[in-house]
Design a protein around this motif. Structure first.
Motif, PDB file in Angstrom:
ATOM      1  N   ILE A 164       0.543   2.369  -7.155  1.00 37.01           N
ATOM      2  CA  ILE A 164       0.964   3.280  -8.218  1.00 37.01           C
ATOM      3  C   ILE A 164      -0.271   3.917  -8.842  1.00 37.01           C
ATOM      4  N   LEU A 165      -0.236   5.233  -9.031  1.00 32.46           N
ATOM      5  CA  LEU A 165      -1.353   5.913  -9.670  1.00 32.46           C
ATOM      6  C   LEU A 165      -1.464   5.497 -11.128  1.00 32.46           C
ATOM      7  N   LYS A 166      -2.678   5.478 -11.623  1.00 33.02           N
ATOM      8  CA  LYS A 166      -2.971   4.981 -12.973  1.00 33.02           C
ATOM      9  C   LYS A 166      -2.222   5.746 -14.062  1.00 33.02           C
ATOM     10  N   ASP A 167      -2.119   7.082 -13.902  1.00 33.50           N
ATOM     11  CA  ASP A 167      -1.523   7.916 -14.944  1.00 33.50           C
ATOM     12  C   ASP A 167      -0.190   8.485 -14.497  1.00 33.50           C
ATOM     13  N   LEU A 168       0.743   8.587 -15.445  1.00 32.99           N
ATOM     14  CA  LEU A 168       1.986   9.302 -15.175  1.00 32.99           C
ATOM     15  C   LEU A 168       1.677  10.781 -14.979  1.00 32.99           C
ATOM     16  N   VAL A 169       2.542  11.470 -14.238  1.00 32.02           N
ATOM     17  CA  VAL A 169       2.432  12.918 -14.118  1.00 32.02           C
ATOM     18  C   VAL A 169       3.653  13.536 -14.792  1.00 32.02           C
ATOM     19  N   PHE A 170       3.554  14.832 -15.119  1.00 31.92           N
ATOM     20  CA  PHE A 170       4.662  15.493 -15.806  1.00 31.92           C
ATOM     21  C   PHE A 170       5.192  16.636 -14.956  1.00 31.92           C
ATOM     22  N   LEU A 171       6.498  16.555 -14.641  1.00 28.60           N
ATOM     23  CA  LEU A 171       7.148  17.557 -13.801  1.00 28.60           C
ATOM     24  C   LEU A 171       7.371  18.866 -14.564  1.00 28.60           C
ATOM     25  N   ASN A 172       7.475  18.764 -15.874  1.00 30.01           N
ATOM     26  CA  ASN A 172       7.473  19.912 -16.794  1.00 30.01           C
ATOM     27  C   ASN A 172       6.887  19.397 -18.103  1.00 30.01           C
ATOM     28  N   GLU A 173       7.106  20.125 -19.202  1.00 25.08           N
ATOM     29  CA  GLU A 173       6.468  19.730 -20.461  1.00 25.08           C
ATOM     30  C   GLU A 173       6.990  18.405 -21.009  1.00 25.08           C
ATOM     31  N   THR A 174       8.156  17.946 -20.569  1.00 20.17           N
ATOM     32  CA  THR A 174       8.766  16.762 -21.189  1.00 20.17           C
ATOM     33  C   THR A 174       9.174  15.660 -20.213  1.00 20.17           C
ATOM     34  N   THR A 175       9.112  15.903 -18.916  1.00 18.82           N
ATOM     35  CA  THR A 175       9.657  14.945 -17.948  1.00 18.82           C
ATOM     36  C   THR A 175       8.547  14.196 -17.214  1.00 18.82           C
ATOM     37  N   PRO A 176       8.348  12.903 -17.540  1.00 17.46           N
ATOM     38  CA  PRO A 176       7.324  12.122 -16.836  1.00 17.46           C
ATOM     39  C   PRO A 176       7.839  11.624 -15.488  1.00 17.46           C
ATOM     40  N   ALA A 177       6.908  11.396 -14.578  1.00 17.28           N
ATOM     41  CA  ALA A 177       7.249  10.827 -13.268  1.00 17.28           C
ATOM     42  C   ALA A 177       6.153   9.847 -12.872  1.00 17.28           C
ATOM     43  N   ILE A 178       6.535   8.909 -12.023  1.00 20.33           N
ATOM     44  CA  ILE A 178       5.604   7.908 -11.506  1.00 20.33           C
ATOM     45  C   ILE A 178       5.232   8.290 -10.090  1.00 20.33           C
ATOM     46  N   ALA A 179       3.940   8.249  -9.805  1.00 20.97           N
ATOM     47  CA  ALA A 179       3.431   8.617  -8.482  1.00 20.97           C
ATOM     48  C   ALA A 179       2.903   7.372  -7.783  1.00 20.97           C
ATOM     49  N   PHE A 180       3.268   7.198  -6.530  1.00 21.77           N
ATOM     50  CA  PHE A 180       2.708   6.091  -5.757  1.00 21.77           C
ATOM     51  C   PHE A 180       2.658   6.451  -4.274  1.00 21.77           C
ATOM     52  N   TYR A 181       1.828   5.726  -3.533  1.00 18.15           N
ATOM     53  CA  TYR A 181       1.693   5.971  -2.098  1.00 18.15           C
ATOM     54  C   TYR A 181       1.667   4.638  -1.355  1.00 18.15           C
ATOM     55  N   THR A 182       2.090   4.673  -0.112  1.00 19.17           N
ATOM     56  CA  THR A 182       2.152   3.489   0.736  1.00 19.17           C
ATOM     57  C   THR A 182       1.575   3.850   2.096  1.00 19.17           C
ATOM     58  N   GLU A 183       0.803   2.952   2.675  1.00 14.32           N
ATOM     59  CA  GLU A 183       0.201   3.222   3.985  1.00 14.32           C
ATOM     60  C   GLU A 183       0.935   2.469   5.084  1.00 14.32           C
ATOM     61  N   ALA A 184       1.210   3.171   6.179  1.00 13.61           N
ATOM     62  CA  ALA A 184       1.722   2.560   7.403  1.00 13.61           C
ATOM     63  C   ALA A 184       0.621   2.667   8.449  1.00 13.61           C
ATOM     64  N   ASN A 185       0.409   1.593   9.212  1.00 11.33           N
ATOM     65  CA  ASN A 185      -0.625   1.672  10.245  1.00 11.33           C
ATOM     66  C   ASN A 185      -0.262   0.806  11.444  1.00 11.33           C
ATOM     67  N   ALA A 186      -0.807   1.181  12.589  1.00 10.87           N
ATOM     68  CA  ALA A 186      -0.582   0.442  13.829  1.00 10.87           C
ATOM     69  C   ALA A 186      -1.652  -0.628  13.975  1.00 10.87           C
ATOM     70  N   SER A 187      -1.212  -1.825  14.289  1.00 13.96           N
ATOM     71  CA  SER A 187      -2.154  -2.933  14.452  1.00 13.96           C
ATOM     72  C   SER A 187      -2.692  -2.928  15.886  1.00 13.96           C
ATOM     73  N   SER A 188      -3.529  -1.940  16.183  1.00 10.92           N
ATOM     74  CA  SER A 188      -4.058  -1.778  17.534  1.00 10.92           C
ATOM     75  C   SER A 188      -5.461  -1.202  17.465  1.00 10.92           C
ATOM     76  N   ARG A 189      -6.341  -1.658  18.376  1.00 13.18           N
ATOM     77  CA  ARG A 189      -7.686  -1.102  18.460  1.00 13.18           C
ATOM     78  C   ARG A 189      -7.721   0.116  19.361  1.00 13.18           C
ATOM     79  N   ILE A 190      -6.659   0.329  20.139  1.00 17.36           N
ATOM     80  CA  ILE A 190      -6.622   1.427  21.109  1.00 17.36           C
ATOM     81  C   ILE A 190      -5.902   2.642  20.522  1.00 17.36           C
ATOM     82  N   VAL A 191      -4.725   2.402  19.938  1.00 15.79           N
ATOM     83  CA  VAL A 191      -3.959   3.484  19.321  1.00 15.79           C
ATOM     84  C   VAL A 191      -4.394   3.607  17.868  1.00 15.79           C
ATOM     85  N   LEU A 192      -4.962   4.747  17.524  1.00 16.30           N
ATOM     86  CA  LEU A 192      -5.451   4.979  16.169  1.00 16.30           C
ATOM     87  C   LEU A 192      -4.398   5.760  15.395  1.00 16.30           C
TER      88      LEU A 192
END
Length: 306
Positions: A164-192
């Motif tokens: 989750i990002l440290k700060d909330l973001v605002f979609l307009n002047e009054t509407t807060p939103a929460i931002a977050f990201y998730t990583e997917a990765n392959a457990s392989s040394r060959i396929v990057l």
């Protein structure tokens, strides 16, 4: 109010004095600046909204909030064991004075699976759940599983903690939103392969609303021989809000930076010389809110790799 009236009188006087256009413009600019200051003193002007969400991925700051006492109450209200929560893969942030948002990773004991080829058990199944809860007693305001982020211990594709990002973001002047990201990765040394998916959620009438869901902010594709030879293409983005709005929410501006790197190690036996190549391409995308979500067309085209 008296200051505002006085400033208005000054401006009207300058405007009517028959000065040249430059004087008029300078007076108008000065008036607007002074009026803005006056309104700020009167409490009519709020702090300007931060439009930049992140310039690049290296500058993203994660939320460090994690109220374990509150999480214990949440577990009780969810009727799950506290020990079934993977604390290291869970995140939270305060949404407002009364509400906290959690992204929980929990183990599910009733989902077993095997590889079809050798009947090897895939291990524990981990679920990802979004929660808005009361900050005082941990009562559940809204909850939702994200089936796209469920995974088994021994699957080829693994998912990271949702950051989750440290700060909330605002979609307009009054509407807060929460931002977050998730990583997917392959457990392989060959396929990057790896991908970071970005989501914006907000709370609307006690329901979770995903206004942007799994937008790819970093994407890596390529292959390697497991040592020093590889070719890899990477997409990295920046994200900010425009001043323009569509259906009540600011438009999203996405900057895209594609890079291609190829490296070949020396192979004297086969007459192959060491080689390194780097190419870069930049693009821009604008995403508008359609009344339900920031709808986007997922573009998986590679710019350099074939």
């Amino acid at each position: 109010m008296k200051k505002t009236i006085l400033l208005s009188a000054v401006f009207m006087f300058l405007f009517s004095c028959g000065k040249n256009e430059k004087v008029k413009n300078d007076a108008e600019i000065q008036y607007q600046e002074l009026l803005s200051e006056t309104q700020a003193h009167l409490g009519q002007n709020k702090k300007p909204l931060r439009k930049l969400i992140f310039k690049n991925l290296d500058e993203i700051e994660d939320s460090k909030e994690m109220n374990l006492d509150l999480l214990l109450k949440v577990a009780s209200n969810l009727k799950i064991k506290y020990s079934d929560i993977k604390i290291a893969e869970s995140s939270s942030i305060n949404y407002d004075d009364q509400t906290t948002f959690f992204v929980l990773t929990t183990v599910s004991h009733d989902k077993k699976a095997f590889r079809s080829s050798d009947d090897e058990e895939l291990g524990n199944y981990f679920q990802r759940k979004y929660l808005f809860v009361n900050r005082e007693n941990g009562s559940i305001i809204a909850e939702e599983f994200d089936e796209n982020l469920g995974y088994y211990d021994n699957e080829a594709i693994q998912f990271s903690k949702s950051h989750i990002l440290k700060d909330l973001v605002f979609l307009n002047e009054t509407t807060p939103a929460i931002a977050f990201y998730t990583e997917a990765n392959a457990s392989s040394r060959i396929v990057l392969y790896s991908e970071q998916k970005f989501t914006l959620v907000t709370l609307v009438e006690n329901e979770i609303k995903k206004v942007l869901y799994e937008y790819p902010i970093r994407l890596t594709n390529g292959d390697s021989n497991g040592s020093g030879t590889f070719q890899i293409e990477t997409l990295e983005t920046g994200m900010s809000f425009s001043n323009d709005k569509t259906n009540g929410y600011f438009d999203l501006i996405i900057t895209k930076n594609f890079s291609y790197e190829e490296a070949v190690e020396n192979d004297l036996e086969n007459g192959i010389k060491e080689k390194s190549d780097l190419k870069i391409k930049k693009e821009l995308e604008k995403i508008k809110y359609n009344g339900r979500e920031y709808a986007f067309h997922r573009d998986d085209r590679l710019r350099f790799l074939e």
